[in-house]
Structures are given as structure tokens and as C-alpha cells.
Design a protein around this motif. Structure first.
Motif, PDB file in Angstrom:
ATOM      1  N   ASP A 181       0.815  -1.219   0.000  1.00 49.51           N
ATOM      2  CA  ASP A 181       0.000   0.000   0.000  1.00 49.51           C
ATOM      3  C   ASP A 181       0.847   1.266   0.000  1.00 49.51           C
ATOM      4  OD1 ASP A 181      -2.269  -1.541   0.009  1.00 49.51           O
ATOM      5  OD2 ASP A 181      -2.585  -1.405   2.178  1.00 49.51           O
ATOM      6  N   PHE A 182       2.055   1.194   0.564  1.00 48.44           N
ATOM      7  CA  PHE A 182       2.861   2.418   0.632  1.00 48.44           C
ATOM      8  C   PHE A 182       3.313   2.918  -0.749  1.00 48.44           C
ATOM      9  CE2 PHE A 182       5.958  -1.008   1.943  1.00 48.44           C
ATOM     10  CZ  PHE A 182       6.757  -0.992   0.813  1.00 48.44           C
ATOM     11  N   MET A 183       3.090   2.105  -1.795  1.00 47.99           N
ATOM     12  CA  MET A 183       3.451   2.539  -3.146  1.00 47.99           C
ATOM     13  C   MET A 183       2.285   3.200  -3.879  1.00 47.99           C
ATOM     14  SD  MET A 183       6.598   1.920  -3.253  1.00 47.99           S
ATOM     15  CE  MET A 183       6.852   2.411  -4.945  1.00 47.99           C
ATOM     16  N   VAL A 196       9.463  -0.591   5.639  1.00 48.89           N
ATOM     17  CA  VAL A 196       9.063   0.674   5.024  1.00 48.89           C
ATOM     18  C   VAL A 196       7.747   1.136   5.632  1.00 48.89           C
ATOM     19  CG1 VAL A 196       8.406   1.812   2.874  1.00 48.89           C
ATOM     20  CG2 VAL A 196      10.268   0.130   2.889  1.00 48.89           C
ATOM     21  N   VAL A 197       7.706   2.389   6.018  1.00 49.21           N
ATOM     22  CA  VAL A 197       6.517   2.982   6.619  1.00 49.21           C
ATOM     23  C   VAL A 197       5.801   3.889   5.620  1.00 49.21           C
ATOM     24  CG1 VAL A 197       5.654   4.480   8.466  1.00 49.21           C
ATOM     25  CG2 VAL A 197       7.551   2.898   8.908  1.00 49.21           C
ATOM     26  N   ARG A 198       6.584   4.637   4.845  1.00 49.15           N
ATOM     27  CA  ARG A 198       5.989   5.632   3.970  1.00 49.15           C
ATOM     28  C   ARG A 198       6.926   5.883   2.788  1.00 49.15           C
ATOM     29  NH1 ARG A 198       6.240   8.871   7.431  1.00 49.15           N
ATOM     30  NH2 ARG A 198       4.322   8.319   8.546  1.00 49.15           N
ATOM     31  N   VAL A 199       6.332   6.099   1.609  1.00 53.98           N
ATOM     32  CA  VAL A 199       7.101   6.465   0.426  1.00 53.98           C
ATOM     33  C   VAL A 199       6.436   7.683  -0.206  1.00 53.98           C
ATOM     34  CG1 VAL A 199       7.950   5.742  -1.834  1.00 53.98           C
ATOM     35  CG2 VAL A 199       7.797   4.073   0.024  1.00 53.98           C
ATOM     36  N   ALA A 200       7.238   8.677  -0.574  1.00 60.23           N
ATOM     37  CA  ALA A 200       6.690   9.883  -1.188  1.00 60.23           C
ATOM     38  C   ALA A 200       7.675  10.430  -2.210  1.00 60.23           C
ATOM     39  CB  ALA A 200       6.390  10.944  -0.125  1.00 60.23           C
ATOM     40  N   GLU A 201       7.140  11.065  -3.240  1.00 58.07           N
ATOM     41  CA  GLU A 201       7.981  11.740  -4.216  1.00 58.07           C
ATOM     42  C   GLU A 201       8.459  13.052  -3.610  1.00 58.07           C
ATOM     43  OE1 GLU A 201       7.761  13.235  -8.887  1.00 58.07           O
ATOM     44  OE2 GLU A 201       5.944  12.545  -7.840  1.00 58.07           O
TER      45      GLU A 201
END
Length: 495
Positions: A218-220, A340-345
Motif C-alpha cells: 500500500d505504501f506505493m 518501510v513505513v511511507r514512500v513519497a515523491e
């Protein structure tokens, strides 16, 4: 040097065994082996005579069996069908010689299985990888071999296809499956245009992603595709040259992806590993005996769930060689306890927050495995809502929940799909699942090298029995009409 290649979209594949294999080639070795194999088949009276009645559906010839997928599982299943006197057509979306992952998306240097496993040989010594290898390079080369080179395994499967003379139709992509009361209708797209086949039985030999696709966490969500890929994706790793790369996972595919990125010139690779330690023991190997292979199917539901859940929970460690392939590079970091907790641009890169620290990456590779996800496979749209899964069959105890097992199909004794309660779908059980999600019902006999022959034989014998029973009227009629005499009346004189 043995080479083959093709270009398909952005993918270019070069198969090259290397000079060391070429130096040991023994001219004529394969020809002698093929003569031996032909003699073995003749001694065993294989293949059996065709016996399934001819039929028609939709104005077209009715195939005995259609198999989707001509990789290792499809080859073994198709050969078993042929040996038992059934006609099988194999459809594969890949170009000829590039079926399965071995020469396309797989990135390990060698196979992970021990070299002596007989794989899809179906009990025929002359059909084993070892026989194929020794015929060309000799016994000393076999003794010196550690693990089987991945691309050499693909060469073996190409040879297997040729000597077994199977009806394989490449660049045929199945787009729709429609079960009917007495057959299955299969629509496909091919270079010559769209087409249709009708089969008494359909087999899905579609590999790890057989009933879905890659698992994308989901973090993607909402992250542009230019920043990431799944480890099973077709991609050119040379595009990672000079980039800072993150790899999510610690399994075999994660190590293969990391090492391929490093070898392609990535500036630095960070491995983001959820666990505080990397698994050390492959519990799946502990379930590799003949007892597990032949007895697992007979176990009560609770034992099946317990075994599969234990293996999943323990996780499979990467091969030692795959880890050393990564570790020999200085520009790699193993970040343990870093889920991984969070991914952001962020400013043209990816900012990845983990439980331990924050990373900035130019590119992220997800080595997160596969999942059953019918919605990603439009060809299954007409059967997906009706297939019974294990969560409808068995309720695990607290702490034993397992999404992979819950979504696995609840298969019958011949790998056939079964309908959910209250769903009347004529012909659904004519579709058989010989791909990875079958493991919950049948054990690991549907895709991995160690027991693929056992799975293929179980499937083929089951389908042979089903085809015989459903056509018993015709077979009895043929029995009544059979009139080849054994005794002619001139063998005695009446008293």
C-alpha cells in the motif's frame, strides 16, 4: 558459443553459457543421448495410443486438453498427457525458447535447487538435466559443477521441448476463459490474429503469478511508475547506472535484484529488510521428502494449514551464493529492522521512511513476492467470482491468519477448481490449477523443480480418469464393437 536472443518492446535478452562450457562440448553427445531416450520410450511403449473420443464444440475440433503456459510445469504436464494417450495443446505468450522466467526476468546466476534433482524428467533417466549435461560436457564436468547456471537450465528446457515434440504455440496470449457444461472455451490473441480453442479440460500452468501478479504494498499507492519496479518486472538494469537504489526485501529475488543493480553500475544499493535478522534455515527443504510429496494431499485441513503457515512464517532465506554475490560489492548496505513505513515523491526522487531512518532514492525495487489477485487477470473474469478459496473451507485459529493461504484456491484431487457454496457454474471443474497457489491443496508439486514430475503425473492421471468416466458410453460402445480375434477356430479339432 551457444546464444539466442530476442527483442520484445524494451526487453533484449542474450543467452550465453560462457567459454568454459563450450570448451567441454563433446560432438555427437546429444545425438547419442537422444537415441537412448528414443529407445527408452520405445521400451516403455510411450506414448500410448490416442483413446479420447473425437468431438466438436462451436463448430470446431474439441481438444482433449489445452495448457496455458509452456514453461517447466507446462512441459512436464504436456508430456505426461501425451504419454497417457491424450492430445494437449500448449499456449504461451512468450516467443519460442523464452517461456518461463529463466531467460527473461530471473536474475540469479545459478538455480537454487541442488543439481542432482531430476525436475521434469518424469522418471526417464535420459530426460534429466544431468544426462543432457554429461552427454555434452562429460562426467568430470558434472562432478565439478556446483549449481546449474540459470541460462543453461533454459537451454535444457529448450532441448526438452524439442525431443518431447509437444504442440506448443508461442506468442498466443489467452484473453478469455469461458467454462461450459461439456468443455472450456478459450479465446486468445496471436500474431495471425485472434482465435478460439475448445477443450475438454484446461490447465493453468502459469507459474508464481498464476492467479494474480506481483504484490505491491500500500505504501506505493500513487507513486509514479518511473520511480520503481517489482523484481519480476521486465526492465533494463543498465538504466540504474550511477543511481542510488533501494531494494525492499531480503529473499532470493531481493538479493538477485540488488546484485544485478550493483553489477549494472548503481552508485549505491540500500537493502530495506523488515526483520531484525535474515532467515538462516529453508524450512521448505525440510518438507521435501517423498512422504510430504505423496502424503500431504491426504492430510486433514488443520495440518495442511499448520504446515504451510509455519513455512510462510519462517520465511525462506536467500541462497548463500546470492548473498555473497551482493556482499562482494562495497557500495551496498544491509539495513535490518527497517520496514518501510511511507514512500513519497520529493524533489525528483523518492523519500522512503522506514522504522529506523529515512532514505532518498532515485529508484526503488520491490522484492515483495506475489499474490492471488483475480482482478489483475481479465482472462479469469468469468470464473473468479465463483472459485472457492481456502478461507471458505477452513477457519484458522487466532494468530494463524495467513492471507496467502486464505486466498489460495480450494482444489479437488486433480487440481480442479471447485465452486463456492451456492454458485452453480457448469464446467468450472474442467479448469485445473497447476501453478504455485495449488500448494495449499496439494503441497509443493505444482511449480518448483523438486517435485514437478509428481505434480504433472498426478494431474495427468487425474484428467485421464475424468475424461474416461465422462465418455464411458462411447468407450463401452467401442468395447462392444471391438472384434480383433485372438483365436481363429483352426487351433483344435472337435472330439
Amino acid at each position: 558459443m551457444h546464444r539466442a536472443g530476442y527483442a520484445d518492446g524494451n526487453l533484449t535478452v542474450q543467452v550465453d553459457w560462457g567459454e568454459e562450457a563450450e570448451a567441454g562440448v563433446r560432438p555427437g553427445g546429444l545425438a547419442a543421448l537422444e537415441q537412448r531416450l528414443a529407445q527408452d520410450l520405445a521400451w516403455l511403449d510411450l506414448p500410448a495410443k490416442r483413446w479420447v473420443p473425437a468431438g466438436r464444440a462451436g463448430g470446431e475440433c474439441l481438444q482433449d486438453v489445452v495448457i496455458i503456459g509452456a514453461g517447466m510445469a507446462g512441459l512436464a504436464a504436456g508430456t505426461c498427457m501425451k504419454h497417457l494417450g491424450m492430445q494437449a495443446v500448449l499456449l504461451d505468450a512468450a516467443p519460442e525458447g523464452f517461456e518461463g522466467p529463466w531467460a527473461t526476468t530471473a536474475r540469479m546466476e545459478t538455480l537454487r535447487s541442488p543439481k542432482q534433482l531430476t525436475g521434469p524428467a518424469l522418471g526417464l533417466p535420459a530426460l534429466t538435466f544431468r544426462a543432457w549435461y554429461e552427454a555434452q560436457f562429460g562426467l568430470d564436468a558434472w562432478d565439478a559443477l556446483d549449481k546449474i547456471p540459470r541460462l543453461q537450465w533454459m537451454e535444457y528446457l529448450r532441448w526438452y521441448r524439442r525431443v518431447m515434440d509437444l504442440d506448443i504455440r508461442n506468442r498466443h496470449r489467452v484473453v478469455r476463459i469461458q467454462p461450459r457444461a461439456d468443455h472450456v472455451r478459450i479465446e486468445f490473441e496471436a500474431p495471425a490474429g485472434p482465435g478460439v480453442l475448445h477443450a475438454r479440460r484446461l490447465v493453468l500452468a502459469t507459474g508464481r503469478a498464476g492467479l494474480g501478479g506481483p504484490y505491491i504494498p500500500d505504501f506505493m499507492e500513487n507513486i509514479p511508475r518511473r520511480y520503481w519496479a517489482h523484481s519480476s518486472d521486465t526492465m533494463d538494469y543498465d538504466t540504474l547506472r550511477g543511481l542510488r537504489v533501494g531494494v525492499v526485501g531480503a529473499g532470493a529475488s531481493a538479493m538477485d535484484s540488488a546484485s544485478t543493480a550493483l553489477e549494472a553500475g548503481a552508485a549505491h544499493v540500500d537493502m530495506l529488510i523488515r526483520r531484525s535478522d535474515i532467515p538462516r534455515v529453508n524450512k521448505g527443504k525440510g518438507a521435501g521428502s517423498a512422504g510430504f510429496t505423496h502424503g500431504y494431499q491426504q492430510l486433514p485441513d488443520a495440518w495442511k494449514w499448520r504446515i504451510r503457515h509455519y513455512i510462510n512464517r519462517s520465511q525462506v532465506p536467500p541462497p548463500r551464493g546470492s548473498m555473497l554475490r551482493v556482499s562482494r560489492h562495497e557500495n551496498v548496505s544491509f539495513n535490518l529492522a527497517s520496514p518501510v513505513v511511507r514512500v513519497a515523491e520529493h524533489e525528483g526522487r523518492l523519500r522512503v521512511d522506514t522504522a529506523s531512518k529515512t532514505f532518498d532514492f532515485d529508484f526503488l525495487i520491490l522484492s515483495t513476492g506475489f499474490m492471488v489477485d483475480w482482478e489483475t487477470r481479465p482472462e479469469y473474469a468469468e470464473i473468479a467470482p465463483h472459485v472457492r478459496t481456502w478461507i471458505e473451507r477452513y477457519t484458522p485459529g487466532a494468530g494463524e491468519e495467513d492471507q496467502e493461504l486464505a486466498t489460495s484456491p480450494d482444489l479437488g484431487p486433480s487440481f480442479e477448481f471447485q465452486a463456492k457454496a451456492g454458485h452453480d457454474v457448469p464446467g468450472l471443474s474442467r479448469i485445473h490449477c497447476l501453478c504455485y497457489p495449488a500448494a495449499m491443496s496439494h503441497g509443493t508439486v505444482s511449480g518448483d523443480i523438486p517435485a514437478i514430475s509428481d505434480g504433472a503425473e498426478r494431474l495427468a492421471k487425474g484428467i485421464a480418469a475424468l475424461l474416461f468416466v465422462e465418455n464411458i458410453d462411447t468407450h463401452f460402445d467401442q468395447l462392444e464393437k471391438y472384434d480383433e480375434p485372438e483365436v481363429f477356430g483352426d487351433e483344435w479339432t472337435p472330439a
